[in-house]
Design a protein around this motif. Structure first.
Motif, PDB file in Angstrom:
ATOM      1  N   VAL A  33     -13.868  28.244   5.318  1.00  0.00           N
ATOM      2  CA  VAL A  33     -14.849  27.138   4.892  1.00  0.00           C
ATOM      3  C   VAL A  33     -15.394  26.112   6.198  1.00  0.00           C
ATOM      4  O   VAL A  33     -16.434  26.040   6.574  1.00  0.00           O
ATOM      5  N   VAL A  34     -14.346  25.770   6.888  1.00  0.00           N
ATOM      6  CA  VAL A  34     -14.600  24.901   8.136  1.00  0.00           C
ATOM      7  C   VAL A  34     -15.298  25.524   9.031  1.00  0.00           C
ATOM      8  O   VAL A  34     -16.533  24.954   9.391  1.00  0.00           O
ATOM      9  N   GLY A  35     -15.165  26.789   9.461  1.00  0.00           N
ATOM     10  CA  GLY A  35     -15.867  27.576  10.477  1.00  0.00           C
ATOM     11  C   GLY A  35     -17.416  27.579   9.765  1.00  0.00           C
ATOM     12  O   GLY A  35     -18.381  27.634  10.832  1.00  0.00           O
ATOM     13  N   ALA A  36     -17.451  28.182   8.613  1.00  0.00           N
ATOM     14  CA  ALA A  36     -18.790  28.176   8.098  1.00  0.00           C
ATOM     15  C   ALA A  36     -19.683  27.023   8.141  1.00  0.00           C
ATOM     16  O   ALA A  36     -20.869  26.904   8.362  1.00  0.00           O
ATOM     17  N   LEU A  37     -18.965  25.953   7.975  1.00  0.00           N
ATOM     18  CA  LEU A  37     -20.029  24.461   7.645  1.00  0.00           C
ATOM     19  C   LEU A  37     -20.351  24.402   9.110  1.00  0.00           C
ATOM     20  O   LEU A  37     -21.431  24.014   9.489  1.00  0.00           O
ATOM     21  N   ALA A  38     -19.294  24.548  10.322  1.00  0.00           N
ATOM     22  CA  ALA A  38     -19.868  24.581  11.518  1.00  0.00           C
ATOM     23  C   ALA A  38     -21.225  25.055  11.856  1.00  0.00           C
ATOM     24  O   ALA A  38     -21.832  24.705  13.094  1.00  0.00           O
ATOM     25  N   THR A  39     -21.168  26.205  11.339  1.00  0.00           N
ATOM     26  CA  THR A  39     -22.541  27.148  11.596  1.00  0.00           C
ATOM     27  C   THR A  39     -23.533  27.022  10.987  1.00  0.00           C
ATOM     28  O   THR A  39     -24.684  27.706  11.182  1.00  0.00           O
ATOM     29  N   LEU A  40     -23.218  26.321   9.921  1.00  0.00           N
ATOM     30  CA  LEU A  40     -24.692  26.368   8.867  1.00  0.00           C
ATOM     31  C   LEU A  40     -25.696  25.264   9.354  1.00  0.00           C
ATOM     32  O   LEU A  40     -26.920  25.879   9.377  1.00  0.00           O
ATOM     33  N   CYS A  41     -25.288  24.426   9.987  1.00  0.00           N
ATOM     34  CA  CYS A  41     -26.459  23.357  10.771  1.00  0.00           C
ATOM     35  C   CYS A  41     -26.183  23.566  12.386  1.00  0.00           C
ATOM     36  O   CYS A  41     -25.051  23.226  12.753  1.00  0.00           O
ATOM     37  N   PRO A  42     -27.022  23.822  13.050  1.00  0.00           N
ATOM     38  CA  PRO A  42     -26.900  24.184  14.397  1.00  0.00           C
ATOM     39  C   PRO A  42     -26.316  22.780  15.219  1.00  0.00           C
ATOM     40  O   PRO A  42     -27.065  21.500  14.812  1.00  0.00           O
ATOM     41  N   GLY A  43     -25.138  22.788  15.888  1.00  0.00           N
ATOM     42  CA  GLY A  43     -24.991  21.471  16.678  1.00  0.00           C
ATOM     43  C   GLY A  43     -23.841  20.861  15.767  1.00  0.00           C
ATOM     44  O   GLY A  43     -23.481  19.692  16.231  1.00  0.00           O
ATOM     45  N   SER A  44     -23.575  21.178  14.506  1.00  0.00           N
ATOM     46  CA  SER A  44     -22.635  20.403  13.775  1.00  0.00           C
ATOM     47  C   SER A  44     -21.383  20.852  14.070  1.00  0.00           C
ATOM     48  O   SER A  44     -20.918  21.891  14.550  1.00  0.00           O
ATOM     49  N   ARG A  45     -20.372  19.892  13.628  1.00  0.00           N
ATOM     50  CA  ARG A  45     -18.982  20.321  14.028  1.00  0.00           C
ATOM     51  C   ARG A  45     -18.104  19.323  12.933  1.00  0.00           C
ATOM     52  O   ARG A  45     -18.357  18.247  12.387  1.00  0.00           O
ATOM     53  N   LEU A  46     -16.851  19.772  12.943  1.00  0.00           N
ATOM     54  CA  LEU A  46     -15.842  18.998  11.909  1.00  0.00           C
ATOM     55  C   LEU A  46     -15.003  18.413  13.112  1.00  0.00           C
ATOM     56  O   LEU A  46     -14.087  18.916  13.917  1.00  0.00           O
ATOM     57  N   VAL A  47     -14.924  16.913  12.895  1.00  0.00           N
ATOM     58  CA  VAL A  47     -14.142  16.247  13.877  1.00  0.00           C
ATOM     59  C   VAL A  47     -13.314  15.091  13.002  1.00  0.00           C
ATOM     60  O   VAL A  47     -13.862  14.252  12.281  1.00  0.00           O
ATOM     61  N   ASP A  48     -11.943  15.236  12.769  1.00  0.00           N
ATOM     62  CA  ASP A  48     -11.193  14.347  12.279  1.00  0.00           C
ATOM     63  C   ASP A  48     -11.405  14.072  10.695  1.00  0.00           C
ATOM     64  O   ASP A  48     -11.498  12.775  10.526  1.00  0.00           O
ATOM     65  N   GLY A  49     -11.713  15.049  10.320  1.00  0.00           N
ATOM     66  CA  GLY A  49     -11.993  15.124   8.757  1.00  0.00           C
ATOM     67  C   GLY A  49     -13.316  14.823   8.304  1.00  0.00           C
ATOM     68  O   GLY A  49     -13.621  14.413   7.077  1.00  0.00           O
ATOM     69  N   CYS A  50     -14.156  14.809   9.359  1.00  0.00           N
ATOM     70  CA  CYS A  50     -15.715  14.276   9.111  1.00  0.00           C
ATOM     71  C   CYS A  50     -16.521  15.665   9.641  1.00  0.00           C
ATOM     72  O   CYS A  50     -16.402  16.030  10.538  1.00  0.00           O
ATOM     73  N   TRP A  51     -17.527  15.691   8.844  1.00  0.00           N
ATOM     74  CA  TRP A  51     -18.635  16.805   9.344  1.00  0.00           C
ATOM     75  C   TRP A  51     -19.604  15.951   9.816  1.00  0.00           C
ATOM     76  O   TRP A  51     -20.460  15.417   9.002  1.00  0.00           O
ATOM     77  N   GLU A  52     -19.719  16.325  11.260  1.00  0.00           N
ATOM     78  CA  GLU A  52     -20.733  15.594  12.030  1.00  0.00           C
ATOM     79  C   GLU A  52     -21.934  16.530  11.927  1.00  0.00           C
ATOM     80  O   GLU A  52     -22.011  17.415  12.712  1.00  0.00           O
ATOM     81  N   VAL A  53     -23.113  16.185  11.769  1.00  0.00           N
ATOM     82  CA  VAL A  53     -24.529  17.021  11.964  1.00  0.00           C
ATOM     83  C   VAL A  53     -25.608  16.035  12.499  1.00  0.00           C
ATOM     84  O   VAL A  53     -25.688  14.791  12.377  1.00  0.00           O
ATOM     85  N   ASP A  54     -26.000  16.626  13.786  1.00  0.00           N
ATOM     86  CA  ASP A  54     -26.998  15.925  14.574  1.00  0.00           C
ATOM     87  C   ASP A  54     -28.097  15.404  13.639  1.00  0.00           C
ATOM     88  O   ASP A  54     -28.759  16.322  12.869  1.00  0.00           O
ATOM     89  N   ALA A  55     -28.435  14.277  13.742  1.00  0.00           N
ATOM     90  CA  ALA A  55     -29.880  13.693  13.052  1.00  0.00           C
ATOM     91  C   ALA A  55     -30.394  12.450  13.807  1.00  0.00           C
ATOM     92  O   ALA A  55     -29.531  11.770  14.344  1.00  0.00           O
TER      93      ALA A  55
END
Length: 323
Positions: free
Chosen positions: A167-189
């Motif tokens: 799931v973590v890897g799938a979230l990271a590829t869902l939105c280009p440039g997003s990443r999981l850092v210290d329990g937060c899903w960070e999405v460029d906006a």
């Protein structure tokens, strides 16, 4: 930057919306209609939609701008009728807050119908629902099957990523440039926002008429709704007569290959049916296999390709009338 705080409990409660949400797709499409960017790509679509929108949709522009629209206009529902019923039943406090936010910064007095809406007038609420219904017909009357097919393809892609990467890897590829850092899903906006799922989990919803930033709906006691732009970054245009609804999603040859594989075929049989070389058929099969839509089974030197459960789901959702 958008930061979504996720606990272990939240990660276990992430789900993908099973179908597109008509009013969510509509509100974002109307916002996209008002935006000045992407004219080269969206110009034809904008011109066509402006010509099709009837006068009954005029009240919507008192509420929707290029980048915002009240939350009560786009409840999460899998069909238009249910969504419109939710708009009719929206709490007056939510309606009032949405109208005030939408009208903030606009010049001139608020239109009478909007003032009546804020005070709970039933006729004004019905006028709004009529506008939403007619706008949906104008925007998606000819293209909703393609939107549904695109949604199923995106669901298949996410399911494949989750199976291969977790799931973590799938979230990271869902939105280009997003990443999981210290329990937060960070999405460029282009905006700064921090929200906490707080054990409620997420509902992931792709949209096919929005090229802006990922958006989050945060309603109390409900999972966070994460709406992200999907597809090729172009509007869904009506299919030509006889065109497969899957063609805008997969390409015409791969769409036909996927439908042909409702019955298992060898590479040479697939090539013959597609009227392409065995090498080209093999490449199309490889792309469909990587997307998790077909399986390839080897028996000695021969191989046979067949639909996976996700492939069957996608072809059934888009209909089988083009074979």
């Amino acid at each position: 930057m958008l930061r979504i705080e996720l606990s272990t409990q939240d990660l276990a409660r992430i789900r993908f919306a099973p179908q597109p949400a008509p009013l969510v797709e509509l509100k974002l499409a109307l916002m996209m209609l008002l935006r000045p960017d992407s004219e080269q790509v969206f110009g034809r679509w904008r011109r066509g939609l402006r010509q099709r929108l009837p006068g009954t949709t005029r009240p919507l522009w008192d509420l929707i701008s290029a980048y915002t629209g009240p939350a009560f206009l786009d409840p999460l529902s899998t069909d238009l009728a249910t969504g419109l019923d939710a708009v009719r039943a929206a709490p007056i406090t939510l309606v009032r807050a949405g109208v005030e936010q939408a009208w903030a910064g606009r010049r001139g007095p608020m239109p009478p119908w909007l003032r009546d809406l804020v005070h709970g007038d039933v006729t004004s609420r019905e006028r709004l629902c009529l506008g939403l219904n007619d706008a949906f017909d104008a925007a998606f009357g000819a293209t909703w099957p393609q939107v549904t097919a695109g949604h199923k393809a995106e669901l298949a892609r996410y399911a494949l990523d989750a199976a291969e990467r977790g799931v973590v890897g799938a979230l990271a590829t869902l939105c280009p440039g997003s990443r999981l850092v210290d329990g937060c899903w960070e999405v460029d906006a282009p905006y700064a926002r921090h929200v906490a799922a707080a054990g409620r989990g997420l509902v992931l919803l792709p949209t096919f008429h929005w090229t802006g930033a990922t958006l989050v709906g945060d309603n109390e006691d409900q999972p966070l709704l994460v709406v992200y732009p999907a597809g090729p970054g172009t509007p869904v245009l009506p299919a030509a007569p006889g065109e497969d609804a899957l063609a805008p999603v997969l390409g015409s040859t791969r769409a036909r290959a996927l439908r042909l594989l409702s019955d298992p075929l060898s590479t040479s049989e697939l090539a013959a049916n597609l009227a392409v070389s065995p090498g080209a058929a093999s490449m199309h099969a490889a792309a469909l296999r990587e997307a998790g839509l077909i399986d390839t089974v080897r028996n000695g030197r021969a191989v046979r390709h067949e639909l996976t459960a996700l492939g069957k789901l996608l072809t059934n959702a888009a209909g089988m009338s083009f074979l």
